[in-house]
Design a protein around this motif. Structure first.
Motif: not given
Length: 442
Positions: A35-38, A67-71
């Motif tokens: 959640a913080v860093w993806g 890319l970064r996935l952020y829930p």
């Protein structure tokens, strides 16, 4: 909370430009870090076709980058159909935290904000149809799991335990199902869910469809959401219901325009009607879609609208007397479940906003089955049949300045490239081959 409920992993999902739900999961202990860093994810998935081949386009398909996935933890859900698992939809960002220009969920949120700036909110819901087949090892054929007649109670009796478990799973996950019933095609069922704000509606569509898939497997069945499970049969639609609200009031009801609409509701609807050929590029993204999108199959194969007319692409629904203030809505019948729901949200709202901005006029409603009119009569009434292939809708989308501007250069170009590539992949295929190729992709 998750650990106390014996949750071991959290699946984060996004939907690619071909309508396939993709995922990366983390152990529950890593959820805070995610959640913080993806979560790392290649941008190459923007260029995936339905068979997982990759199109090397102008802005997508390269092996370079990350890319970064952020829930989105506001939608974190314990999965009732997959014990030990939870789910959250993801937003995709660059590594520096800025939105990825091809993130469809971010695009949808941006268009919802534009709608709010214009003084409106929207309520949406996606209908979910699927064909339940026997899960036979080593076979990708479709064998209906039930044999009762269309809409028949016999079919519900055959699948009573299955539908009970499905209804419980949806309810446990906070999904408000308003109807669940047998449909027309062999082995087909439908769930209708309550309308929500557009982003929530798209999330619910993803969650509900994967819940149906999971419960089906636990009952020895396989769920197909394909636009055409069997060549020559009735396909699965993905109809979208949409209403527009201003100052807490549904402007599709209580007005002085046709059937109780207000003038802004007519203009909004006219914008969607005008842009429908281009919108098919996001609402019907499979070659199988065009086996379904044919006249006299209740698929909305004509660019027209009408009151409770199931053969026009737009069906206006008033709701029952006394409930119209809440229930009146516009149903988009031409779309199916090969669509990316976030692109559908962005496309429909962008088209409607264009109708409002330009004061577009809604033509006369069609009160008959357009297929029964002579060609000259359809011309006289301005009724045209919807494009009949992915190649044709790619051309329509590419020529639509409003949708290209709303989606941005990178995403718009990638959608066109993917539709043309998918069209080329199936251009010489038979209906049977197309149906078999995508039967279990959706």
């Amino acid at each position: 909370m998750l650990a106390d409920r014996d949750i071991v992993g959290v699946a984060t999902t996004f939907v690619d430009n071909s309508g396939i739900t993709r995922t990366k999961a983390v152990p529950v202990e890593r959820l805070v870090h995610a959640a913080v860093w993806g979560i790392g994810m290649s941008p190459v998935f923007d260029a995936f076709l339905s068979d997982d081949s990759i199109v090397a386009g102008r802005f997508a398909g390269s092996p370079i980058g990350d890319l970064r996935l952020y829930p989105d933890l506001s939608r974190l859900t314990v999965l009732a159909g997959q014990p030990g698992w939870a789910w959250a939809p993801a937003d995709r960002c660059r590594q520096d935290g800025t939105p990825h220009p091809q993130d469809q969920r971010t695009l949808a949120r941006r268009v919802v904000t534009r709608l709010a700036e214009a003084g409106y909110t929207a309520r949406m819901a996606f209908e979910i149809e699927w064909a339940a087949g026997i899960n036979e090892a080593g076979s990708d054929d479709f064998i209906p799991a039930v044999h009762g007649p269309a809409y028949g109670f016999t079919r519900m009796v055959e699948a009573s335990d299955y539908l009970r478990d499905l209804a419980r799973a949806l309810a446990e996950q906070g999904i408000q199902a308003e109807q669940i019933h047998p449909e027309y095609a062999a082995g087909q069922f439908e769930v209708s869910v309550a309308a929500e704000d557009p982003i929530a509606a798209a999330d619910t569509f993803v969650l509900a469809r994967e819940t149906i898939r999971a419960v089906s497997l636990r009952h020895g069945m396989r769920a197909s959401f394909s636009p055409k499970t069997v060549a020559g049969g009735v396909g699965n639609g993905g109809h979208v219901h949409l209403s527009l609200w201003a100052s807490g009031r549904n402007i599709f009801a209580g007005g002085d325009a046709r059937y109780g609409m207000t003038e802004p509701a007519e203009m909004f609807s006219a914008g969607i009607l005008h842009h429908l050929p281009a919108l098919l590029a996001v609402g019907t993204s499979s070659a199988a879609s065009y086996l379904r999108l044919i006249p006299q199959h209740w698929a909305g194969a004509f660019q027209a609208w009408g009151l409770e007319n199931r053969e026009t692409a737009l069906r206006f629904v008033t709701g029952s007397p006394g409930d119209q203030y809440r229930a009146a809505n516009l149903e988009v019948k031409a779309f199916d479940e090969s669509a990316n729901p976030y692109l559908v949200v962005a496309g429909l709202l962008s088209a409607g906003l264009d109708g409002l901005a330009t004061g577009r006029e809604l033509p006369d409603p069609v009160e008959v089955d357009p297929a029964l009119l002579l060609p000259a009569e359809r011309v006289a009434h301005g009724i045209t049949q919807m494009p009949a292939s992915l190649g044709a809708v790619a051309d329509a989308f590419e020529a639509d300045d409003v949708l290209n501007t709303a989606f941005g250069d990178e995403l718009a170009a990638t959608i066109v490239e993917l539709r043309r590539a998918e069209h080329a992949m199936f251009v010489d295929a038979s209906e049977q081959d197309i149906a078999a190729a995508v039967r279990w992709k959706y």
